[in-house]
Design a protein around this motif. Structure first.
Motif, PDB file in Angstrom:
ATOM      1  N   GLY A   1      -2.190   9.146   8.923  1.00 28.88           N
ATOM      2  CA  GLY A   1      -3.423   8.380   9.074  1.00 28.88           C
ATOM      3  C   GLY A   1      -3.483   7.530  10.320  1.00 28.88           C
ATOM      4  O   GLY A   1      -4.572   7.153  10.762  1.00 28.88           O
TER       5      GLY A   1
ATOM      6  N   TRP B   1      -9.501   2.722   5.033  1.00 28.95           N
ATOM      7  CA  TRP B   1      -8.133   2.208   4.910  1.00 28.95           C
ATOM      8  C   TRP B   1      -8.157   0.736   4.550  1.00 28.95           C
ATOM      9  O   TRP B   1      -7.454   0.286   3.635  1.00 28.95           O
ATOM     10  CB  TRP B   1      -7.398   2.347   6.248  1.00 28.95           C
ATOM     11  CG  TRP B   1      -6.738   3.642   6.551  1.00 28.95           C
ATOM     12  CD1 TRP B   1      -6.993   4.461   7.604  1.00 28.95           C
ATOM     13  CD2 TRP B   1      -5.686   4.286   5.821  1.00 28.95           C
ATOM     14  NE1 TRP B   1      -6.172   5.555   7.570  1.00 28.95           N
ATOM     15  CE2 TRP B   1      -5.362   5.470   6.495  1.00 28.95           C
ATOM     16  CE3 TRP B   1      -4.991   3.951   4.650  1.00 28.95           C
ATOM     17  CZ2 TRP B   1      -4.375   6.345   6.049  1.00 28.95           C
ATOM     18  CZ3 TRP B   1      -3.997   4.817   4.206  1.00 28.95           C
ATOM     19  CH2 TRP B   1      -3.706   5.994   4.893  1.00 28.95           C
TER      20      TRP B   1
ATOM     21  N   PHE C   1      -1.502   9.675   4.174  1.00 26.89           N
ATOM     22  CA  PHE C   1      -1.100   8.293   4.445  1.00 26.89           C
ATOM     23  C   PHE C   1      -0.236   8.226   5.696  1.00 26.89           C
ATOM     24  O   PHE C   1      -0.407   7.339   6.542  1.00 26.89           O
ATOM     25  CB  PHE C   1      -0.337   7.732   3.246  1.00 26.89           C
ATOM     26  CG  PHE C   1      -0.100   6.246   3.319  1.00 26.89           C
ATOM     27  CD1 PHE C   1      -1.064   5.366   2.881  1.00 26.89           C
ATOM     28  CD2 PHE C   1       1.086   5.737   3.813  1.00 26.89           C
ATOM     29  CE1 PHE C   1      -0.853   3.986   2.945  1.00 26.89           C
ATOM     30  CE2 PHE C   1       1.310   4.372   3.893  1.00 26.89           C
ATOM     31  CZ  PHE C   1       0.324   3.487   3.445  1.00 26.89           C
TER      32      PHE C   1
ATOM     33  N   ASN D   1      -3.484  -3.852   7.588  1.00 28.69           N
ATOM     34  CA  ASN D   1      -4.884  -3.767   7.988  1.00 28.69           C
ATOM     35  C   ASN D   1      -5.125  -4.106   9.451  1.00 28.69           C
ATOM     36  O   ASN D   1      -6.168  -3.757  10.002  1.00 28.69           O
ATOM     37  CB  ASN D   1      -5.752  -4.688   7.116  1.00 28.69           C
ATOM     38  CG  ASN D   1      -6.361  -3.943   5.944  1.00 28.69           C
ATOM     39  OD1 ASN D   1      -6.101  -2.764   5.755  1.00 28.69           O
ATOM     40  ND2 ASN D   1      -7.159  -4.623   5.160  1.00 28.69           N
TER      41      ASN D   1
ATOM     42  N   SER E   1       0.831  -1.209   0.000  1.00 21.99           N
ATOM     43  CA  SER E   1       0.000   0.000   0.000  1.00 21.99           C
ATOM     44  C   SER E   1       0.860   1.253   0.000  1.00 21.99           C
ATOM     45  O   SER E   1       0.540   2.254  -0.654  1.00 21.99           O
ATOM     46  CB  SER E   1      -0.932   0.008   1.212  1.00 21.99           C
ATOM     47  OG  SER E   1      -1.791  -1.089   1.199  1.00 21.99           O
TER      48      SER E   1
ATOM     49  N   ASN F   1      -5.987  -1.135  11.608  1.00 21.19           N
ATOM     50  CA  ASN F   1      -7.282  -0.570  11.245  1.00 21.19           C
ATOM     51  C   ASN F   1      -8.438  -1.355  11.857  1.00 21.19           C
ATOM     52  O   ASN F   1      -9.367  -0.786  12.438  1.00 21.19           O
ATOM     53  CB  ASN F   1      -7.445  -0.546   9.725  1.00 21.19           C
ATOM     54  CG  ASN F   1      -6.354   0.231   9.035  1.00 21.19           C
ATOM     55  OD1 ASN F   1      -5.982   1.305   9.472  1.00 21.19           O
ATOM     56  ND2 ASN F   1      -5.819  -0.313   7.959  1.00 21.19           N
TER      57      ASN F   1
ATOM     58  N   ASN G   1      -6.695  -0.991   1.146  1.00 20.06           N
ATOM     59  CA  ASN G   1      -5.575  -1.916   1.251  1.00 20.06           C
ATOM     60  C   ASN G   1      -5.868  -3.278   0.633  1.00 20.06           C
ATOM     61  O   ASN G   1      -5.034  -3.847  -0.080  1.00 20.06           O
ATOM     62  CB  ASN G   1      -5.186  -2.095   2.719  1.00 20.06           C
ATOM     63  CG  ASN G   1      -4.574  -0.839   3.309  1.00 20.06           C
ATOM     64  OD1 ASN G   1      -4.029   0.001   2.602  1.00 20.06           O
ATOM     65  ND2 ASN G   1      -4.676  -0.698   4.612  1.00 20.06           N
TER      66      ASN G   1
END
Length: 519
Positions: free
Chosen positions: A262, A163, A259, A358, A88, A361, A167
């Protein structure tokens, strides 16, 4: 067991009426570490099952000092190293030329300076976890109040889900580049399931996974760099600037900043089990190294490989690969012709690196959902983790075909709202609370003792006004943005103005709020 105890959550920290400065274990006589398992309620029964499976039971409740057993600074640095040493990040660098038409030199400089700026708040807020033992969204109550933080939580939920969607689309593209017979939705589901299995078990498993997962990904990126350099195309790529100049630099900078910054809205989530005795400087430094090294390395590599699509050799394999399968096709153009089957294996490993990206997130979206109300806190964290996974899979499957537009717009959204959040939080921390000593962590779940949040919400609206005047999107170009670059899109200065307007607005409004409400 525990027949004389309350049969539900009413005396758990952050939910009921027990004094917040008295640990749940002390108020009930419970054994430390078994805070969530007492009684006959459905919640307690589910938590007992979770405990037997070694699933983290704690949600947004404050972590008591006797449970803060994570003393490793390497755990902090490796967490962010793994989360950003992923494809990513590479895809962000690709946008420099594909969307903003920047040349190699100007894109590299944008990546350098906007990343240095973007990571600072992530590093600083990571220091709050050991000091207070509170998650980032819970800490935000000290700036936005009990009710105002719910607005911030909604933005953070959207960010976490967004996100994750972006991703998994990147990962699915890579899998499709290896085997075109694997549809996008299949790649999305594979990565989502792997991510869920890690985040299901919570903080310790997430950190353990991130501690090692960056190593194979780093090796693959080094192979990509070596193969690309050995091919001679790296030497031959155009080193000049692009065609869009200032406007493109500012707009790409906004994307890079979005990014990098984030992670700010859940920075403290990954240090709450660190003891309060930890050095804040070392926490800051370990976070900074863990962020800046992979961000610069992967994004600059993305800039370089994408710039090779400008080579005028009559049959540009990089451009053909990118046109066929986006970022996955671009990487395939580097690896497949020279490494064959091993190159495909490398791309699959990169696709699975999305899991590391991930995990923060999906772990944090569950914690943020618990901030929305007492009832959401009564739903165990791991159930919210499952529901969040289902939602982002449902979003990413239809978004697979429009990835580039989704990525650009989403990165800008992240940069905008987080800059506003940072403007308010930092202003309150340094000007009104005058550092860490100005907090009373024991009132984190007492609405009537927290700030009203009116000043913060109004300042947030001021930040939105600044954002609107400075943003540059295909569907809206603000008046200030129009003069920051070339027509018709100008240059995006939305996050800079959002931060400034929010900070100034809060400086004006917070003293008035203090005078009226005394808190």
């Amino acid at each position: 067991m525990g027949q004389n105890l309350e049969p539900d959550l009413e005396k758990a920290p952050g939910v009921g009426s027990a004094p917040c400065n008295v640990p749940y274990e002390e108020s009930t006589g419970a054994v430390p570490g078994e805070t969530f398992v007492y009684g006959d309620s459905l919640y307690a029964k589910i938590q007992r099952i979770a405990g037997k499976l070694r699933i983290e039971q704690r949600g947004i409740e404050r972590v008591p000092e006797n449970e803060r057993t994570d003393t490793s600074y390497l755990n902090i640095g490796s967490m962010w190293l793994a989360a950003n040493m992923v494809v990513s990040s590479f895809a962000i660098g690709v946008l420099g030329k594909s969307v903003f038409y920047l040349g190699f030199v100007d894109a590299i400089l944008v990546v350098l300076f906007f990343n240095l700026l973007g990571v600072m708040t992530v590093c600083y807020f990571s220091c709050f976890g050991p000091v207070f033992g509170l998650r980032q969204m819970v800490l935000s109550r000290f700036w936005f109040g009990w009710w105002g933080v719910k607005l911030i939580a909604i933005f953070n939920i959207l960010a976490c889900i967004g996100w994750s969607s972006v991703n998994v689309i990147v990962g699915a593209q890579l899998i499709n580049a290896v085997n075109s017979n694997v549809p996008g939705f299949a790649g999305i589901i594979i990565i989502a399931v792997c991510t869920f299995l890690v985040t299901l078990f919570g903080y310790k498993v997430v950190h353990a996974y991130e501690y090692w997962s960056w190593i194979p990904t780093f090796i693959i990126f080094m192979i990509i760099l070596g193969v690309f350099a050995h091919s001679g195309d790296f030497v031959n790529i155009p080193m000049g600037v692009g065609t869009s100049e200032l406007g493109g630099i500012l707009s790409f900078g906004s994307t890079v900043y979005g990014f990098a910054t984030g992670w700010t809205s859940y920075a403290a989530d990954y240090t709450v089990y660190q003891p309060s005795s930890q050095s804040r400087r070392k926490v800051f430094l370990s976070t900074w190294i863990g962020l800046i090294v992979p961000l610069l390395f992967t994004e600059m590599l993305g800039v370089a490989v994408m710039t090779a699509t400008s080579l005028n050799d009559g049959n540009n394999a990089y451009q053909a690969g990118y046109n066929a399968a986006g970022t996955g096709g671009l990487l395939g153009a580097v690896l497949f012709p020279r490494l064959g089957g091993f190159g495909k294996f490398c791309v699959v490993i990169l696709a699975l690196s999305i899991v590391a990206n991930n995990c923060p997130n999906i772990y944090s979206v569950a914690l943020t959902l618990q901030v929305l109300g007492r009832w959401t806190q009564r739903v165990p964290r791991f159930i919210w983790t499952f529901l969040g996974t289902c939602v982002y899979v449902a979003i990413s499957i239809p978004g697979y075909a429009n990835f580039e537009a989704v990525l650009e717009n989403f990165m800008n959204f992240i940069g905008y709202w987080l800059a506003i959040y940072e403007g308010i939080a930092l202003t309150d921390h340094f000007v009104f609370k005058r550092g860490f000593a100005g907090y009373r962590p024991e009132i984190y779940d007492q609405p009537k003792r927290l700030p009203p949040g009116i000043a913060a919400v109004l300042a947030f609206c001021c930040g939105i006004a600044g954002m609107v005047t400075g943003m540059s999107q295909k569907w809206w170009v603000g008046p200030i943005a129009l003069h920051a670059g070339e027509a018709p899109f100008g240059g995006d200065v939305g996050f800079e103005l959002g931060f400034a307007f929010a900070a100034v607005g809060y400086l004006i409004l917070r003293p008035i709020e203090l005078r009226i409400f005394k808190r």
